[in-house]
Write a protein that holds these residues in place. Structure first.
Motif, PDB file in Angstrom:
ATOM      1  N   GLY A 227      69.614  19.701  32.372  1.00  0.00           N
ATOM      2  CA  GLY A 227      69.901  18.227  33.443  1.00  0.00           C
ATOM      3  C   GLY A 227      70.149  18.570  34.464  1.00  0.00           C
ATOM      4  O   GLY A 227      70.965  17.457  35.153  1.00  0.00           O
ATOM      5  N   ARG A 228      69.796  19.649  35.482  1.00  0.00           N
ATOM      6  CA  ARG A 228      69.656  19.834  36.610  1.00  0.00           C
ATOM      7  C   ARG A 228      69.220  19.575  37.981  1.00  0.00           C
ATOM      8  O   ARG A 228      67.484  19.274  37.152  1.00  0.00           O
ATOM      9  N   PRO A 229      68.765  19.597  38.933  1.00  0.00           N
ATOM     10  CA  PRO A 229      67.798  18.892  39.311  1.00  0.00           C
ATOM     11  C   PRO A 229      66.292  20.083  39.601  1.00  0.00           C
ATOM     12  O   PRO A 229      67.084  21.078  39.122  1.00  0.00           O
ATOM     13  N   ALA A 230      64.893  19.248  39.560  1.00  0.00           N
ATOM     14  CA  ALA A 230      64.095  20.517  40.051  1.00  0.00           C
ATOM     15  C   ALA A 230      63.868  20.367  41.448  1.00  0.00           C
ATOM     16  O   ALA A 230      63.396  19.415  41.468  1.00  0.00           O
TER      17      ALA A 230
ATOM     18  N   GLY B 175      69.760  27.286  38.007  1.00  0.00           N
ATOM     19  CA  GLY B 175      70.516  27.920  36.907  1.00  0.00           C
ATOM     20  C   GLY B 175      72.433  27.868  37.320  1.00  0.00           C
ATOM     21  O   GLY B 175      72.470  28.147  38.552  1.00  0.00           O
ATOM     22  N   ASP B 176      72.707  27.565  36.080  1.00  0.00           N
ATOM     23  CA  ASP B 176      74.489  27.450  36.378  1.00  0.00           C
ATOM     24  C   ASP B 176      74.648  29.121  36.668  1.00  0.00           C
ATOM     25  O   ASP B 176      75.682  29.414  37.119  1.00  0.00           O
ATOM     26  N   ASP B 177      73.390  29.467  36.589  1.00  0.00           N
ATOM     27  CA  ASP B 177      74.434  31.403  36.592  1.00  0.00           C
ATOM     28  C   ASP B 177      73.854  31.881  37.530  1.00  0.00           C
ATOM     29  O   ASP B 177      73.893  32.983  37.870  1.00  0.00           O
ATOM     30  N   GLY B 178      73.001  31.182  38.722  1.00  0.00           N
ATOM     31  CA  GLY B 178      72.669  31.908  40.591  1.00  0.00           C
ATOM     32  C   GLY B 178      71.341  31.590  39.538  1.00  0.00           C
ATOM     33  O   GLY B 178      71.231  32.442  41.387  1.00  0.00           O
ATOM     34  N   ASP B 179      71.151  32.239  38.749  1.00  0.00           N
ATOM     35  CA  ASP B 179      69.175  32.717  38.616  1.00  0.00           C
ATOM     36  C   ASP B 179      68.487  31.522  39.190  1.00  0.00           C
ATOM     37  O   ASP B 179      68.999  29.946  38.598  1.00  0.00           O
ATOM     38  N   LEU B 180      67.367  31.321  39.098  1.00  0.00           N
ATOM     39  CA  LEU B 180      65.973  30.140  39.096  1.00  0.00           C
ATOM     40  C   LEU B 180      65.388  30.095  37.594  1.00  0.00           C
ATOM     41  O   LEU B 180      65.210  31.394  36.934  1.00  0.00           O
ATOM     42  N   LEU B 181      65.871  28.870  36.732  1.00  0.00           N
ATOM     43  CA  LEU B 181      64.877  29.038  35.349  1.00  0.00           C
ATOM     44  C   LEU B 181      63.646  28.223  36.018  1.00  0.00           C
ATOM     45  O   LEU B 181      63.640  27.619  36.398  1.00  0.00           O
ATOM     46  N   HIS B 182      61.630  29.120  35.499  1.00  0.00           N
ATOM     47  CA  HIS B 182      60.995  28.634  35.604  1.00  0.00           C
ATOM     48  C   HIS B 182      60.757  27.981  34.689  1.00  0.00           C
ATOM     49  O   HIS B 182      60.413  27.719  33.238  1.00  0.00           O
TER      50      HIS B 182
ATOM     51  N   LEU C 214      62.213  17.804  43.669  1.00  0.00           N
ATOM     52  CA  LEU C 214      61.290  16.990  42.531  1.00  0.00           C
ATOM     53  C   LEU C 214      62.441  15.710  42.269  1.00  0.00           C
ATOM     54  O   LEU C 214      64.373  16.081  42.076  1.00  0.00           O
ATOM     55  N   ASP C 215      61.831  14.524  42.507  1.00  0.00           N
ATOM     56  CA  ASP C 215      62.550  13.328  41.218  1.00  0.00           C
ATOM     57  C   ASP C 215      63.457  13.557  40.302  1.00  0.00           C
ATOM     58  O   ASP C 215      64.234  12.621  39.583  1.00  0.00           O
ATOM     59  N   GLU C 216      62.587  14.563  39.738  1.00  0.00           N
ATOM     60  CA  GLU C 216      63.076  14.829  37.846  1.00  0.00           C
ATOM     61  C   GLU C 216      64.090  15.585  37.814  1.00  0.00           C
ATOM     62  O   GLU C 216      64.000  16.175  38.592  1.00  0.00           O
TER      63      GLU C 216
END
Length: 332
Positions: free
Chosen positions: A322-325, A236-243, A315-317
């Motif tokens: 819209g950010r790297p996964a 995430g842009d907020d420095g967190d991790l979006l599951h 991952l490639d996706e």
């Protein structure tokens, strides 16, 4: 004169001197037979041009008769088809290379004329769908070879491409006449004319992915049943991790009901700030290295603390934002 021979040198059978030695006997025999039967003649052979080069030529000769039917003379024409034959050979070579590439990728090609209701498939595409050797059938009959649960969806995409000239990629089940079901992926695009108008025709490729689906099913079963913690996240842009997705083992680790980790941030799931920063750093390391990164860390404090051995990879996706996964696998 094309060959550079004088009229005297062309007289009689003198014109045969300009025919390639390997073709001369065949051409002479064909000419003699045509003369004997007074029948038209058309054949192809190599002819020496005035510059000394051998050129592929096509000749046609016809007997000319008077009003009483008596043979008066022979009239003919000769035209150079060297460039035409070279182009045909190049196209044949390209078709061969394309066919080999498609065979290597287990792919076939097809085309549909939607207004005419016609469907034509290459041999590989035809075999995949259980069509006859010609691969030709009606669009309605071809549609009947698609699983009933997929048929309307595929038909709608085909008709939209025919109307608008756009493209699509679709995965569906093909039902062969013997009842066998094959999973296939088809990529197609509508054909436009020289003015950019849709013609109603659609061309595409089809690939058998049945084996891949079987592996995918096995991996999915392993993903669900594995005691390993597995999932995917987006930074995430907020420095967190979006599951994004987590398997049941990971959901149990976080102490939430099934499906309740999706679209939630790590901090919401009770992960401490230092641990979030650590995971983000390792994800970024994996992105920079373009390779998986492994590490161990202590999760939690006191008697309830647990040591996790983790491997993360990009991952490639991209994620929904819209950010790297990234994916992770962790062993408690």
């Amino acid at each position: 004169i094309y060959t550079g021979q004088s009229p005297g040198e062309l007289a009689g059978n003198g014109w045969l001197d300009a025919v390639h030695p390997d073709d001369r006997a065949r051409v002479a025999a064909a000419w003699a037979a045509a003369v004997a039967r007074s029948e038209p003649l058309e054949l192809e052979y190599r002819l020496r041009r005035r510059d000394g080069s051998w050129r592929c030529n096509r000749s046609r000769a016809v007997p000319v008769r008077d009003d009483d039917g008596r043979l008066v003379e022979w009239a003919g024409m000769n035209w150079d088809v060297t460039e035409q034959r070279a182009l045909e050979a190049e196209l044949q070579d390209r078709e061969t290379r394309l066919r080999l590439a498609l065979e290597a990728a287990s792919m076939g090609t097809w085309q549909a004329d939607v207004p005419a209701g016609r469907f034509d498939a290459s041999p590989d595409a035809g075999r995949l769908h259980g069509l006859g050797p010609s691969g030709a059938t009606s669009l309605q009959a071809a549609g009947a070879l698609i699983h009933p649960d997929d048929r309307d969806r595929v038909r709608a995409l085909l008709e939209e491409a025919a109307r608008g000239g756009g493209g699509y990629v679709v995965e569906y089940r093909a039902v062969r006449p013997d009842g066998a079901i094959r999973w296939v992926v088809s990529a197609a695009r509508g054909v436009r004319d020289a003015d950019g108008r849709p013609t109603g025709r659609v061309i595409g490729t089809v690939r058998d992915v049945t084996a891949e689906k079987a592996v995918e099913g096995t991996l999915r079963a392993f993903y669900v049943a594995s005691p390993l913690l597995m999932g995917t996240v987006e930074l995430g842009d907020d420095g967190d991790l979006l599951h994004l997705y987590d398997n049941p083992a990971a959901e149990r680790f976080f102490g939430v009901p099934p499906g309740q980790t999706a679209q939630r941030r790590a901090r919401e799931l009770g992960v401490a700030e230092p641990v979030v920063r650590l995971w983000r750093e390792r994800y970024l390391d994996a992105a920079a290295a373009r390779a998986p990164v492994s590490f161990e860390y202590r999760h939690g404090d006191g008697a309830s603390a647990r040591v996790l051995a983790v491997t993360v990879a990009r991952l490639d996706e991209v994620g929904p934002g819209g950010r790297p996964a990234f994916c992770y696998v962790a062993q408690d």
